[in-house]
Design an enzyme around this catalytic site. Structure first.
Site, PDB file in Angstrom:
ATOM      1  N   ASP A  62      41.203  36.474  34.831  1.00 31.54           N
ATOM      2  CA  ASP A  62      40.396  37.313  35.723  1.00 31.54           C
ATOM      3  C   ASP A  62      40.221  36.661  37.098  1.00 31.54           C
ATOM      4  O   ASP A  62      39.840  37.327  38.058  1.00 31.54           O
ATOM      5  CB  ASP A  62      38.986  37.504  35.121  1.00 31.54           C
ATOM      6  CG  ASP A  62      38.809  38.861  34.463  1.00 31.54           C
ATOM      7  OD1 ASP A  62      39.499  39.810  34.861  1.00 31.54           O
ATOM      8  OD2 ASP A  62      37.971  38.955  33.548  1.00 31.54           O
ATOM      9  N   GLN A  93      34.802  40.963  29.275  1.00 34.04           N
ATOM     10  CA  GLN A  93      34.533  42.136  30.099  1.00 34.04           C
ATOM     11  C   GLN A  93      33.089  42.126  30.601  1.00 34.04           C
ATOM     12  O   GLN A  93      32.151  41.911  29.838  1.00 34.04           O
ATOM     13  CB  GLN A  93      34.813  43.419  29.287  1.00 34.04           C
ATOM     14  CG  GLN A  93      34.738  44.708  30.086  1.00 34.04           C
ATOM     15  CD  GLN A  93      35.820  44.856  31.148  1.00 34.04           C
ATOM     16  OE1 GLN A  93      36.904  44.286  31.051  1.00 34.04           O
ATOM     17  NE2 GLN A  93      35.541  45.624  32.176  1.00 34.04           N
ATOM     18  N   LYS A 139      43.421  47.992  29.032  1.00 35.32           N
ATOM     19  CA  LYS A 139      44.037  46.663  29.145  1.00 35.32           C
ATOM     20  C   LYS A 139      44.864  46.371  27.883  1.00 35.32           C
ATOM     21  O   LYS A 139      46.002  45.900  27.981  1.00 35.32           O
ATOM     22  CB  LYS A 139      42.965  45.591  29.349  1.00 35.32           C
ATOM     23  CG  LYS A 139      42.336  45.632  30.743  1.00 35.32           C
ATOM     24  CD  LYS A 139      41.090  44.760  30.885  1.00 35.32           C
ATOM     25  CE  LYS A 139      40.433  44.985  32.255  1.00 35.32           C
ATOM     26  NZ  LYS A 139      39.185  44.233  32.447  1.00 35.32           N
TER      27      LYS A 139
HETATM   28  N1  GUN Z   1      34.210  44.579  34.973  1.00 36.21           N
HETATM   29  C1  GUN Z   1      34.636  45.301  36.037  1.00 36.21           C
HETATM   30  N2  GUN Z   1      35.809  44.822  36.475  1.00 36.21           N
HETATM   31  C2  GUN Z   1      36.123  43.763  35.704  1.00 36.21           C
HETATM   32  C3  GUN Z   1      37.215  42.858  35.683  1.00 36.21           C
HETATM   33  O1  GUN Z   1      38.141  42.908  36.494  1.00 36.21           O
HETATM   34  N3  GUN Z   1      37.180  41.906  34.710  1.00 36.21           N
HETATM   35  C4  GUN Z   1      36.155  41.794  33.822  1.00 36.21           C
HETATM   36  N4  GUN Z   1      36.204  40.824  32.928  1.00 36.21           N
HETATM   37  N5  GUN Z   1      35.119  42.630  33.824  1.00 36.21           N
HETATM   38  C5  GUN Z   1      35.111  43.606  34.762  1.00 36.21           C
END
Ligand code: GUN
Length: 293
Positions: A119, A96, A52
């Site tokens: 998100d 995350q 990311k």
């Molecule tokens: N863990 C797995 N996928 C995601 C996501 O799209 N966002 C976040 N914050 N954590 C995750």
């Protein structure tokens, strides 16, 4: 059978977003700034967050990575969320997941200002998505919709079976596929670990989205001829041939299912690359304040 090339679509989206950032820069506008909060050292989470941050750089966003050790308290993490909510330079941020067991994920998600929740996990964004209002849509379902759109796959009136009912993928995916819009207008069935007639449901599906996290779950005898199959699975399997020491396994038994499909996403290179670009698009919206003031 046509392979849905998520890697190529993601590269195209990356280019489109980078061009938009350049226009913003040239006109003296605010460069979008994404912050990511990472707790602990889980291998998968480390990789996702690193990707990311790297993609932010590639499209020209500003990014900040905030790290905590596994033993961070819920109070400390809530204080971090509060700081990010109030920091005018941060347009959007993510925490995350998964978080350690002693921290309530739901409490953290609900503490995030929904206007910065790129998100799309906050109940306000989930609720707005459910009734078709402008909002941040979670990245994986948004990425899948973008693939359907760019491949011009017909969805109206089709039977879409979603396997999995997670808050992040299954539930929002089902909501989006039934919305009165393209891609959508499907008759949607959600199946999960307790479903009794899962195979029959799949056999009547025109579109199957598999998000169970069970490698090779979907077999050829569960898929009708000409179906569209979207594989969200990304289970890390140990491997002696890759440099990283693992390889990604999808939820579809690809070799036997793919000959029956009209379209199918591979793993890797299908849904995965789209997920990060959907987050980048949400961050672009956050920077431009185009969804919420
Ligand atoms: N863990 C797995 N996928 C995601 C996501 O799209 N966002 C976040 N914050 N954590 C995750």
């Amino acid at each position: 059978m046509q392979l849905i090339d998520g890697k190529a679509v993601a590269a195209q989206m990356r280019k489109e977003i980078a061009e938009e950032v350049l226009r913003i820069r040239q006109s003296g506008g605010k460069i979008p700034h994404l912050a990511a909060v990472l707790v602990g050292h889980d291998g998968g989470s480390e990789t996702y967050v690193a990707n990311k941050v790297r993609t932010c750089e590639e499209v020209g966003f500003q990014s900040s990575l905030i790290r905590y050790e596994e033993d961070v308290t819920e109070e400390e993490l809530l204080a971090c969320v509060d700081r990010l909510n109030r920091d005018a330079d941060i347009d959007g941020f993510i925490v995350q997941l998964p978080l350690p067991d002693h921290i309530s994920e739901q409490k953290i998600i609900e503490a995030i200002d929904y206007r910065k929740d790129v998100d799309g996990f906050h109940p306000i964004n989930v609720g707005r998505m459910s009734i078709g209002l402008p909002c941040y849509v979670s990245a994986t379902p948004a990425g899948i919709l973008e693939l359907l759109r760019r491949y011009e796959i017909e969805t109206k009136g089709k039977h879409c079976v979603v396997l999995g009912r997670s808050n992040i993928v299954g539930k929002p995916m089902a909501m989006l596929m039934m919305q009165k819009n393209y891609p959508g207008n499907c008759t949607v069935t959600v199946c999960h670990s307790r479903s009794e007639n899962l195979k029959e449901m799949c056999l009547s599906a025109d579109i199957i989205v598999v998000a169970l996290g069970v490698p090779e779950f979907l077999k050829a005898d569960m898929v009708k001829e000409g179906a569209v199959v979207i594989d969200v699975g990304t289970t890390r399997m140990p491997s002696s041939v890759t440099r990283s020491g693992y390889k990604l396994a999808g939820d579809v038994k690809f070799d036997e299912v793919s000959p029956k499909c009209s379209y199918i996403t591979p793993v890797p290179g299908g849904v995965g690359p789209m997920t990060i670009l959907s987050l980048m698009r949400n961050t672009l919206h956050a920077g431009k304040k185009s969804i919420y003031e």
